[in-house]
Design a protein around this motif. Structure first.
Motif, PDB file in Angstrom:
ATOM      1  N   TRP A 115       0.971   5.739   4.072  1.00  0.00           N
ATOM      2  CA  TRP A 115      -0.369   5.687   4.663  1.00  0.00           C
ATOM      3  C   TRP A 115      -0.482   6.839   5.655  1.00  0.00           C
ATOM      4  O   TRP A 115       0.344   6.977   6.559  1.00  0.00           O
ATOM      5  N   SER A 149      -4.454   4.842   9.884  1.00  0.00           N
ATOM      6  CA  SER A 149      -4.316   3.453  10.308  1.00  0.00           C
ATOM      7  C   SER A 149      -5.692   2.847  10.500  1.00  0.00           C
ATOM      8  O   SER A 149      -6.709   3.572  10.528  1.00  0.00           O
ATOM      9  N   GLN A 208       0.044  -2.761   2.116  1.00  0.00           N
ATOM     10  CA  GLN A 208       0.964  -2.112   3.025  1.00  0.00           C
ATOM     11  C   GLN A 208       1.902  -1.168   2.272  1.00  0.00           C
ATOM     12  O   GLN A 208       2.035  -1.231   1.048  1.00  0.00           O
ATOM     13  N   GLN A 209       2.548  -0.298   3.027  1.00  0.00           N
ATOM     14  CA  GLN A 209       3.504   0.622   2.438  1.00  0.00           C
ATOM     15  C   GLN A 209       4.610  -0.153   1.727  1.00  0.00           C
ATOM     16  O   GLN A 209       5.182  -1.083   2.270  1.00  0.00           O
ATOM     17  N   ASP A 243       4.016  -1.832  -1.086  1.00  0.00           N
ATOM     18  CA  ASP A 243       3.375  -2.798  -1.979  1.00  0.00           C
ATOM     19  C   ASP A 243       3.136  -2.171  -3.355  1.00  0.00           C
ATOM     20  O   ASP A 243       2.863  -0.969  -3.470  1.00  0.00           O
TER      21      ASP A 243
END
Length: 408
Positions: free
Chosen positions: A22, A25, A62-63, A65
């Motif tokens: 990502w 944020s 999320q990272q 996933d």
């Protein structure tokens, strides 16, 4: 107005992807076409950008996933103004260079500014990210930046011996350090494909050597004029080998074929894959209809695809298909190797390091720039005779490059 950011549409050959990094944020503002998140598939890393200006209102995955095609990733409020960062948020942490106890924080650069390979190196060596200068886009820290930082640190003056603590004798440490790092999705897929290739094909390699003197002389004579005429495109060796491969594939179509169940598919075109080494693994972008490309077109395309591969800018289409592959281990110093097939292709040509060797020419011993060539082929549909003749055809074309132009 809320805008949904979804995962790209994956082709049939790619079932899903993993959220790699990502770059934004929740609460961060984004500009149109600004990179938000990277999705790593089995083949390439896909970049997802913002369709317009706005603020990230919500992140839904999320990272790490696994996401499906067109799955919702994030929601953007179009045209909204960025809200002040809350204490403890990524933005707030990155705005301060000193912690409450007066010491530098271990990391003042958000992990979103690190590529996957750079992040792995930082974690493995417990580096302080704030000390590393990023040369990538928007100050992003690349693997090369981390390697350069580590090299500079090793070259820095060491603490005088009298001030240093006594070092523990080598071999007397009771601790044997190991670090377990999960494979990236791409590396795991590469491993799977290589294993499949060794178990599901009848691979065999044949070798020959080629005198590179004629091509080197031609290149030396015309390289400056070639670069000026073709707007900065440099004349290398890959173009000659790609064009020679195209001509040889026309003569020996079995090398340009593939197996589909119990059928042999003969391709009436030459789509040549060129193996490229990147931070995340080996990828093979494809030159479509390479037989219709000029030498300059090939050189320009190889350079462009190689750069986009290293920058993770390749699309799925760029690496899908291919009827034959050329790989050059010589750029890393390899003198001889046996390349592994790239299924469902049935042939791959391995180039190697050019090295001066004594050769017998017209009854005399002379020094010549020689290169070993390797052809790995699937013996299920390519006979040894055909494989050898194919490799000899490439040798003849390279040793007399006028044959490529005249198709002799």
């Amino acid at each position: 107005m809320a805008i949904e950011i979804k995962a790209p549409v994956f082709p049939e050959s790619v079932s899903d992807g993993e959220v790699a990094t990502w770059h934004k944020s929740e609460g961060d503002s984004v500009s149109r076409d600004e990179l938000i998140v990277e999705i790593e598939t089995d083949k390439v890393v896909l970049e997802v950008v913002s369709p317009q200006d706005g603020v990230i209102k919500a992140i839904h995955v999320q990272q790490g996933d696994i996401v499906q095609s067109q799955q919702l990733l994030a929601t953007i409020e179009a045209g909204a103004v960025e809200k002040p960062a809350m204490p403890g948020s990524a933005s707030a942490n990155n705005s301060a260079a000193v912690t409450s106890d007066g010491a530098e924080p271990e990391e003042i650069v958000s992990s979103a500014q690190l590529g996957p390979a750079a992040r792995q190196l930082v974690d493995e060596h417990s580096l302080v990210v704030s000390e590393i200068s990023g040369t990538g886009k928007s100050g992003r820290i690349t693997k090369e930046d981390v390697v350069a930082y580590m090299a500079a640190k090793e070259d820095a003056p060491q603490v005088p011996e009298q001030q240093a603590l006594p070092a523990e004798p080598v071999g007397h440490s009771s601790e044997r350090v190991e670090k377990r790092v999960p494979m990236t999705r791409m590396r795991a897929k590469i491993a799977e494909r290589l294993l499949d290739a060794t178990q599901q094909t009848a691979m065999l390699s044949t070798f020959n050597e080629v005198n590179m003197a004629p091509v080197m002389a031609l290149r030396s004579k015309y390289k400056e004029q070639f670069e000026k005429t073709h707007h900065g495109t440099r004349l290398g060796f890959m173009g000659f080998f790609v064009k020679a491969a195209c001509e040889a594939l026309k003569r020996y179509p079995a090398v340009n074929a593939s197996i589909d169940d119990h059928d042999i598919v003969y391709h009436g075109y030459q789509d040549i894959g060129v193996a490229v080494s990147t931070e995340t693994g080996l990828v093979v972008p494809v030159l479509r209809d390479a037989d219709f490309m000029s030498l300059a077109d090939v050189e320009a395309a190889v350079r462009d695809l190689g750069q986009r591969a290293r920058d993770n800018k390749l699309s799925i289409d760029d690496i899908t298909g291919g009827t034959f592959t050329v790989t050059n281990g010589g750029v890393f110093g390899s003198l001889l190797s046996t390349p592994i097939l790239n299924p469902p292709q049935t042939g791959i040509l391995g180039m190697h390091k050019i090295q001066d060797r004594p050769m017998a020419v017209d009854g005399e011993i002379v020094i010549q720039p020689m290169m070993y060539l390797a052809l790995t082929y699937d013996h299920r549909i390519i006979d040894g005779k055909t494989a050898v003749q194919f490799l000899v055809a490439i040798k003849d074309l390279i040793e007399d490059p006028a044959r490529i132009l005249l198709q002799l």
